[in-house]
Scaffold this motif. Structure first.
Motif, PDB file in Angstrom:
ATOM      1  N   TRP A 153       0.669  -1.080  -0.132  1.00  0.00           N
ATOM      2  CA  TRP A 153       0.013  -0.079  -0.169  1.00  0.00           C
ATOM      3  C   TRP A 153       0.880   1.350  -0.149  1.00  0.00           C
ATOM      4  O   TRP A 153       0.474   2.195   0.038  1.00  0.00           O
ATOM      5  N   TYR A 154       2.031   1.227   0.039  1.00  0.00           N
ATOM      6  CA  TYR A 154       3.023   2.408   0.149  1.00  0.00           C
ATOM      7  C   TYR A 154       2.663   3.390  -0.794  1.00  0.00           C
ATOM      8  O   TYR A 154       2.519   4.795  -0.793  1.00  0.00           O
ATOM      9  N   TYR A 155       2.574   2.842  -2.341  1.00  0.00           N
ATOM     10  CA  TYR A 155       2.499   3.719  -3.326  1.00  0.00           C
ATOM     11  C   TYR A 155       0.979   4.283  -3.654  1.00  0.00           C
ATOM     12  O   TYR A 155       1.013   5.095  -4.606  1.00  0.00           O
ATOM     13  N   PHE A 156       0.299   3.987  -2.648  1.00  0.00           N
ATOM     14  CA  PHE A 156      -1.218   4.083  -2.821  1.00  0.00           C
ATOM     15  C   PHE A 156      -1.845   5.478  -1.994  1.00  0.00           C
ATOM     16  O   PHE A 156      -2.931   5.605  -1.930  1.00  0.00           O
ATOM     17  N   THR A 157      -0.729   5.953  -0.992  1.00  0.00           N
ATOM     18  CA  THR A 157      -1.143   6.959  -0.015  1.00  0.00           C
ATOM     19  C   THR A 157      -1.804   8.039  -1.058  1.00  0.00           C
ATOM     20  O   THR A 157      -1.191   8.188  -2.356  1.00  0.00           O
ATOM     21  N   ALA A 158      -2.334   8.940  -0.460  1.00  0.00           N
ATOM     22  CA  ALA A 158      -2.947  10.140  -1.196  1.00  0.00           C
ATOM     23  C   ALA A 158      -1.781  11.312  -1.763  1.00  0.00           C
ATOM     24  O   ALA A 158      -2.330  11.530  -3.012  1.00  0.00           O
ATOM     25  N   ASP A 159      -1.058  11.111  -1.227  1.00  0.00           N
ATOM     26  CA  ASP A 159       0.011  12.103  -1.791  1.00  0.00           C
ATOM     27  C   ASP A 159       0.853  11.185  -2.929  1.00  0.00           C
ATOM     28  O   ASP A 159       1.257  12.164  -4.037  1.00  0.00           O
ATOM     29  N   ARG A 160       0.918  10.105  -3.002  1.00  0.00           N
ATOM     30  CA  ARG A 160       1.568   9.384  -4.110  1.00  0.00           C
ATOM     31  C   ARG A 160       0.648   8.949  -5.149  1.00  0.00           C
ATOM     32  O   ARG A 160       1.033   8.630  -6.303  1.00  0.00           O
ATOM     33  N   CYS A 161      -0.391   8.927  -4.821  1.00  0.00           N
ATOM     34  CA  CYS A 161      -1.458   8.420  -5.886  1.00  0.00           C
ATOM     35  C   CYS A 161      -2.852   9.511  -5.811  1.00  0.00           C
ATOM     36  O   CYS A 161      -3.912   8.923  -5.336  1.00  0.00           O
ATOM     37  N   PRO A 162      -2.684  10.569  -6.246  1.00  0.00           N
ATOM     38  CA  PRO A 162      -3.788  11.616  -6.043  1.00  0.00           C
ATOM     39  C   PRO A 162      -5.168  11.113  -6.447  1.00  0.00           C
ATOM     40  O   PRO A 162      -6.525  11.592  -6.133  1.00  0.00           O
ATOM     41  N   THR A 163      -5.316  10.310  -7.684  1.00  0.00           N
ATOM     42  CA  THR A 163      -6.372  10.114  -8.288  1.00  0.00           C
ATOM     43  C   THR A 163      -7.341   8.929  -7.157  1.00  0.00           C
ATOM     44  O   THR A 163      -8.370   8.680  -7.737  1.00  0.00           O
ATOM     45  N   LEU A 164      -6.656   8.602  -6.283  1.00  0.00           N
ATOM     46  CA  LEU A 164      -7.399   7.415  -5.485  1.00  0.00           C
ATOM     47  C   LEU A 164      -7.548   8.225  -3.965  1.00  0.00           C
ATOM     48  O   LEU A 164      -7.939   7.450  -3.108  1.00  0.00           O
ATOM     49  N   ALA A 165      -6.984   9.397  -4.107  1.00  0.00           N
ATOM     50  CA  ALA A 165      -7.315  10.512  -2.846  1.00  0.00           C
ATOM     51  C   ALA A 165      -8.600  10.261  -2.381  1.00  0.00           C
ATOM     52  O   ALA A 165      -9.569  10.745  -3.348  1.00  0.00           O
TER      53      ALA A 165
END
Length: 296
Positions: A153-165
């Motif tokens: 899940w490291y790469y899916f935090t809101a700062d790294r994956c804004p379109t999933l924020a």
């Protein structure tokens, strides 16, 4: 049950603070001021009770299915393809675009996750990743080596994956978390009596995650060699019959109930492993109710 195998191997400027004063952290730390400049599109009103599940697509569901391993101490996970097939089928029925990846090495798992995080998820409701593998406390296994679960899940935090924020990011992990056994206890009743707002807001980068392990830290996770794992069987059954109606945490409560009450290891030739129990472990950072609903 038939023979089972253990898987060991802000606050905004105008908001008032109820007690006055400023907020302080309880530890020294560092911060990256660039985080505050990252802006994601608001998927739902600030105070909405439910996640927005009316995007064009449900989203991606990735299943990392590990049956065979290069690590000599790890046995093949007979029955895992039953889990993989069942989960894939039920997720497709919920509208997910499902990809099943078999026996990947860690480098390939990691690259796939990074590529997935770099994609545009603007038209997606959510993301789901499942891992079916061996594990131990604090580690999961790819085909060739172990890795820490937070790599998932490291790469899916809101700062790294804004379109999933602001959107649900769901992780289901079928693997041991240690070698302890849960013998359970017997209970008796003898002692009993009878439209989107334009106002902006900020969220933590780790909000909106749901992480579910098939067992609690330190303990075995059980898998039937012909029917698949207890956890995945129960999860697929609940998703199949109430996946569009119940919110996910209510649904998972019944998954826990089913695993805890309906299953018991059947290994009479190994008395120490016989009649053992299991219960899944849920970590939720969800900030709203998640109900998949029907996807047209």
């Amino acid at each position: 049950m038939s023979e089972a195998n253990p898987e060991n191997n802000g606050s905004g400027g105008e908001e008032q603070r109820p007690n006055g004063g400023g907020d302080e952290g309880d530890a020294w730390g560092s911060s990256d001021p660039s985080f505050s400049r990252i802006v994601g599109r608001m998927p739902v009103d600030r105070n909405a009770a439910f996640y927005n599940m009316k995007h064009k697509y449900r989203g991606f569901a990735i299943i990392f299915n590990h049956e065979h391993f290069d690590v000599h101490s790890l046995k093949s996970r007979t029955g895992t393809n039953v889990d993989s097939d069942s989960l894939s089928k039920v997720l497709k029925s919920l509208g997910f675009r499902v990809t099943v990846l078999h026996n990947l090495k860690f480098e390939d798992v990691n690259k796939y996750i990074q590529d997935l995080a770099a994609m545009d998820h603007s038209d997606n409701d959510c993301l789901l990743i499942a891992v079916l593998s061996h594990g131990e406390l604090g580690m999961l296994y790819a085909k060739d080596t172990h890795y820490k679960p937070d790599n998932l899940w490291y790469y899916f935090t809101a700062d790294r994956c804004p379109t999933l924020a602001g959107k649900p990011k769901l992780f289901f992990i079928q693997a041991c978390q240690g070698d302890k056994l849960d013998g359970g206890i017997t209970l008796s009743n003898r002692t009993e009596t009878d439209g989107l707002s334009s106002a902006s807001y900020r969220i933590p980068i780790h909000a909106d995650f749901l992480i579910v392990f098939s067992t609690v830290p330190g303990y075995f996770s059980w898998r039937n060699t012909t029917r698949g794992s207890w956890f995945m069987q129960a999860l697929c059954e609940e998703l199949r019959y109430s996946g569009t109606e119940r919110d996910i945490l209510t649904l998972l409560t019944f998954v826990c109930q089913k695993v805890a009450l309906d299953y018991e290891s059947n290994t009479p030739d190994m008395p120490t492993m016989h009649q053992q129990k299991q219960v899944p472990c849920i970590t939720s950072m969800l900030t709203r109710l998640l109900v998949f609903g029907n996807k047209k």
